[in-house]
Design a protein around this motif. Sequence first.
Motif, PDB file in Angstrom:
ATOM      1  N   ALA A   1     -28.552  32.466 -20.535  1.00 38.12           N
ATOM      2  CA  ALA A   1     -28.119  30.664 -20.039  1.00 38.12           C
ATOM      3  C   ALA A   1     -29.941  30.378 -20.198  1.00 38.12           C
ATOM      4  CB  ALA A   1     -28.398  31.204 -18.365  1.00 38.12           C
ATOM      5  N   VAL A   2     -30.071  29.479 -20.583  1.00 34.04           N
ATOM      6  CA  VAL A   2     -31.286  28.640 -21.524  1.00 34.04           C
ATOM      7  C   VAL A   2     -31.807  27.157 -21.071  1.00 34.04           C
ATOM      8  CG1 VAL A   2     -31.223  29.519 -23.426  1.00 34.04           C
ATOM      9  CG2 VAL A   2     -30.097  27.936 -23.624  1.00 34.04           C
ATOM     10  N   LYS A   3     -33.440  27.175 -20.590  1.00 27.88           N
ATOM     11  CA  LYS A   3     -33.979  25.990 -20.186  1.00 27.88           C
ATOM     12  C   LYS A   3     -35.378  25.710 -22.298  1.00 27.88           C
ATOM     13  CE  LYS A   3     -34.485  22.145 -19.347  1.00 27.88           C
ATOM     14  NZ  LYS A   3     -34.853  21.439 -20.305  1.00 27.88           N
ATOM     15  N   ASN A   4     -35.096  24.787 -21.684  1.00 26.79           N
ATOM     16  CA  ASN A   4     -36.417  24.841 -23.296  1.00 26.79           C
ATOM     17  C   ASN A   4     -37.106  23.401 -22.836  1.00 26.79           C
ATOM     18  OD1 ASN A   4     -35.384  26.678 -24.792  1.00 26.79           O
ATOM     19  ND2 ASN A   4     -33.493  25.508 -25.747  1.00 26.79           N
ATOM     20  N   GLY A   5     -38.358  23.774 -24.189  1.00 22.58           N
ATOM     21  CA  GLY A   5     -39.427  22.174 -23.892  1.00 22.58           C
ATOM     22  C   GLY A   5     -39.739  22.295 -25.279  1.00 22.58           C
ATOM     23  N   TRP A   6     -39.904  21.209 -25.019  1.00 19.77           N
ATOM     24  CA  TRP A   6     -40.959  20.904 -26.733  1.00 19.77           C
ATOM     25  C   TRP A   6     -41.747  19.116 -26.397  1.00 19.77           C
ATOM     26  CZ3 TRP A   6     -36.244  20.644 -24.635  1.00 19.77           C
ATOM     27  CH2 TRP A   6     -35.028  19.260 -24.949  1.00 19.77           C
ATOM     28  N   LEU A   7     -42.826  19.568 -27.103  1.00 13.68           N
ATOM     29  CA  LEU A   7     -43.928  18.170 -26.555  1.00 13.68           C
ATOM     30  C   LEU A   7     -44.408  18.332 -28.052  1.00 13.68           C
ATOM     31  CD1 LEU A   7     -45.248  16.129 -24.528  1.00 13.68           C
ATOM     32  CD2 LEU A   7     -46.242  18.464 -23.574  1.00 13.68           C
ATOM     33  N   PRO A   8     -44.423  16.432 -28.727  1.00 13.10           N
ATOM     34  CA  PRO A   8     -45.785  16.832 -29.018  1.00 13.10           C
ATOM     35  C   PRO A   8     -47.370  16.061 -28.920  1.00 13.10           C
ATOM     36  CG  PRO A   8     -43.900  14.722 -29.603  1.00 13.10           C
ATOM     37  CD  PRO A   8     -43.554  15.941 -28.789  1.00 13.10           C
TER      38      PRO A   8
ATOM     39  N   ALA B   1     -40.500  32.858 -23.561  1.00 14.68           N
ATOM     40  CA  ALA B   1     -41.614  31.950 -24.996  1.00 14.68           C
ATOM     41  C   ALA B   1     -41.888  31.095 -24.702  1.00 14.68           C
ATOM     42  CB  ALA B   1     -40.624  32.830 -26.185  1.00 14.68           C
ATOM     43  N   VAL B   2     -43.443  31.528 -25.124  1.00 19.48           N
ATOM     44  CA  VAL B   2     -44.494  29.903 -24.550  1.00 19.48           C
ATOM     45  C   VAL B   2     -44.966  30.376 -25.752  1.00 19.48           C
ATOM     46  CG1 VAL B   2     -43.876  29.782 -22.572  1.00 19.48           C
ATOM     47  CG2 VAL B   2     -45.919  30.936 -23.474  1.00 19.48           C
ATOM     48  N   SER B   3     -45.629  28.619 -26.549  1.00 22.04           N
ATOM     49  CA  SER B   3     -46.679  28.591 -27.499  1.00 22.04           C
ATOM     50  C   SER B   3     -47.107  27.002 -27.112  1.00 22.04           C
ATOM     51  CB  SER B   3     -45.687  28.858 -28.837  1.00 22.04           C
ATOM     52  OG  SER B   3     -44.978  27.540 -28.914  1.00 22.04           O
ATOM     53  N   ASP B   4     -47.664  26.804 -28.371  1.00 22.28           N
ATOM     54  CA  ASP B   4     -48.709  25.556 -28.626  1.00 22.28           C
ATOM     55  C   ASP B   4     -49.580  25.557 -29.894  1.00 22.28           C
ATOM     56  OD1 ASP B   4     -51.175  27.099 -27.863  1.00 22.28           O
ATOM     57  OD2 ASP B   4     -51.469  26.424 -26.019  1.00 22.28           O
TER      58      ASP B   4
ATOM     59  N   GLY C   1     -51.242  15.952 -32.451  1.00 21.78           N
ATOM     60  CA  GLY C   1     -50.265  15.849 -33.380  1.00 21.78           C
ATOM     61  C   GLY C   1     -49.439  17.473 -33.600  1.00 21.78           C
ATOM     62  N   LEU C   2     -49.687  18.689 -33.313  1.00 19.03           N
ATOM     63  CA  LEU C   2     -49.815  19.707 -32.821  1.00 19.03           C
ATOM     64  C   LEU C   2     -48.418  19.798 -31.889  1.00 19.03           C
ATOM     65  CD1 LEU C   2     -52.340  22.048 -33.423  1.00 19.03           C
ATOM     66  CD2 LEU C   2     -50.821  20.859 -34.928  1.00 19.03           C
ATOM     67  N   TRP C   3     -47.467  20.995 -32.235  1.00 21.70           N
ATOM     68  CA  TRP C   3     -46.109  20.975 -31.048  1.00 21.70           C
ATOM     69  C   TRP C   3     -46.074  22.130 -30.191  1.00 21.70           C
ATOM     70  CZ3 TRP C   3     -41.095  18.356 -30.648  1.00 21.70           C
ATOM     71  CH2 TRP C   3     -41.368  17.053 -31.846  1.00 21.70           C
ATOM     72  N   VAL C   4     -45.977  21.661 -28.475  1.00 22.14           N
ATOM     73  CA  VAL C   4     -45.815  22.931 -27.823  1.00 22.14           C
ATOM     74  C   VAL C   4     -44.087  22.942 -27.244  1.00 22.14           C
ATOM     75  CG1 VAL C   4     -44.979  23.367 -25.203  1.00 22.14           C
ATOM     76  CG2 VAL C   4     -47.151  21.863 -26.208  1.00 22.14           C
ATOM     77  N   ILE C   5     -43.733  24.143 -27.252  1.00 22.17           N
ATOM     78  CA  ILE C   5     -41.843  24.697 -27.875  1.00 22.17           C
ATOM     79  C   ILE C   5     -42.235  25.650 -27.026  1.00 22.17           C
ATOM     80  CG2 ILE C   5     -40.810  25.607 -29.593  1.00 22.17           C
ATOM     81  CD1 ILE C   5     -41.091  22.432 -29.953  1.00 22.17           C
ATOM     82  N   ASN C   6     -41.695  25.538 -25.682  1.00 18.86           N
ATOM     83  CA  ASN C   6     -41.120  26.711 -24.776  1.00 18.86           C
ATOM     84  C   ASN C   6     -39.405  27.437 -24.930  1.00 18.86           C
ATOM     85  OD1 ASN C   6     -44.447  27.240 -24.591  1.00 18.86           O
ATOM     86  ND2 ASN C   6     -43.722  25.520 -22.951  1.00 18.86           N
TER      87      ASN C   6
END
Length: 316
Positions: free
Chosen positions: A254-261, A287-290, A266-271
């Motif tokens: 079961a997941v919930k994702n997030g993505w945001l430029p 797992a969280v990243s920017d 211009g760099l991406w947040v991907i969680n």
Amino acid sequence: MSMRSVSLTRMLTLVSVLTAAGIITVLLLQGHSSAAESHARMSSVADSTSSSAAPASAAAPASAKPSAKPKPSATAPAAPAANAALRSAVAGANGAVSVSVTDLGTGRSLTYGAPGHGFATASIVKLDILSTLLLQAQDQGTVLTAAQRSLATTMIENSDNNAATALWNQIGQESGLNTANRRFGLVSTSGGTDGNWGLTSTTAADQVRLLRQVFTGDSLLSSASRSYVQGLLGQVESDQRWGVSAAASGSDYAVKNGWLPRSATGLWVINSIGMVQRDGHELLIAAVSDGNLSESSGIALVQSVARAAADSLNGS
């Protein structure tokens, strides 16, 4: 008796008194000397220990072996070390990345990467918004309305932003979110201001704390609330099932994702956050990243750290 005899008697008496006095004086002097010597010996001992960190009586003998370190409690398993794959993935990230994983069966957990770094949540905050909404309803002794349930469904399963904004306003925006999160035990999450719910700041460890509210009985959310949220997370649309699901050994996750430029760079947040079944174990993973160069490279990053963190729990 003659006067001469009386004088002789008085003289002998005086001599006796003086002799006794002299003996007493000697005894007193001897006693004083003994007490002084005793005090001097005690002072000498005190002086010899005053420069030491501990009294002589508490110091360990020179031949004594250092005591063994206490063994970890069975209720608090020792944290595993990050394996080579996890260290490599984190080191190779273009920006910052952090992962946190907990095995609900063994209690083992691991958090690795970017200590103290706050990550923008992007759409993973939608799980927090729904959890807050449900907690508020419980406090009021009510249940979600049909309209709220409809908004919640599209917010979680389709990651609809308009639905998220509507429910964000209903919970009281960042104030309502922050109040609920304090009760949930989140310590490093702060709601986004000026309506920017996607800019809520968080950490991987805090997201696992939130997942515990959804997937364990050690929660402020009722059993009915937890089951409701779990059902939505298990039905996200097919193109949003990437992320921590890569750590699952099958299709049970079961997941919930997030993505945001970010417009400024211009760099991406991907969680990605969620629960996965892996080799018979239930794992909560965040797992969280920017600072990612692209959406695809960010997705590859969070998937690699999720898999590696899950492997690290098993020592592989």
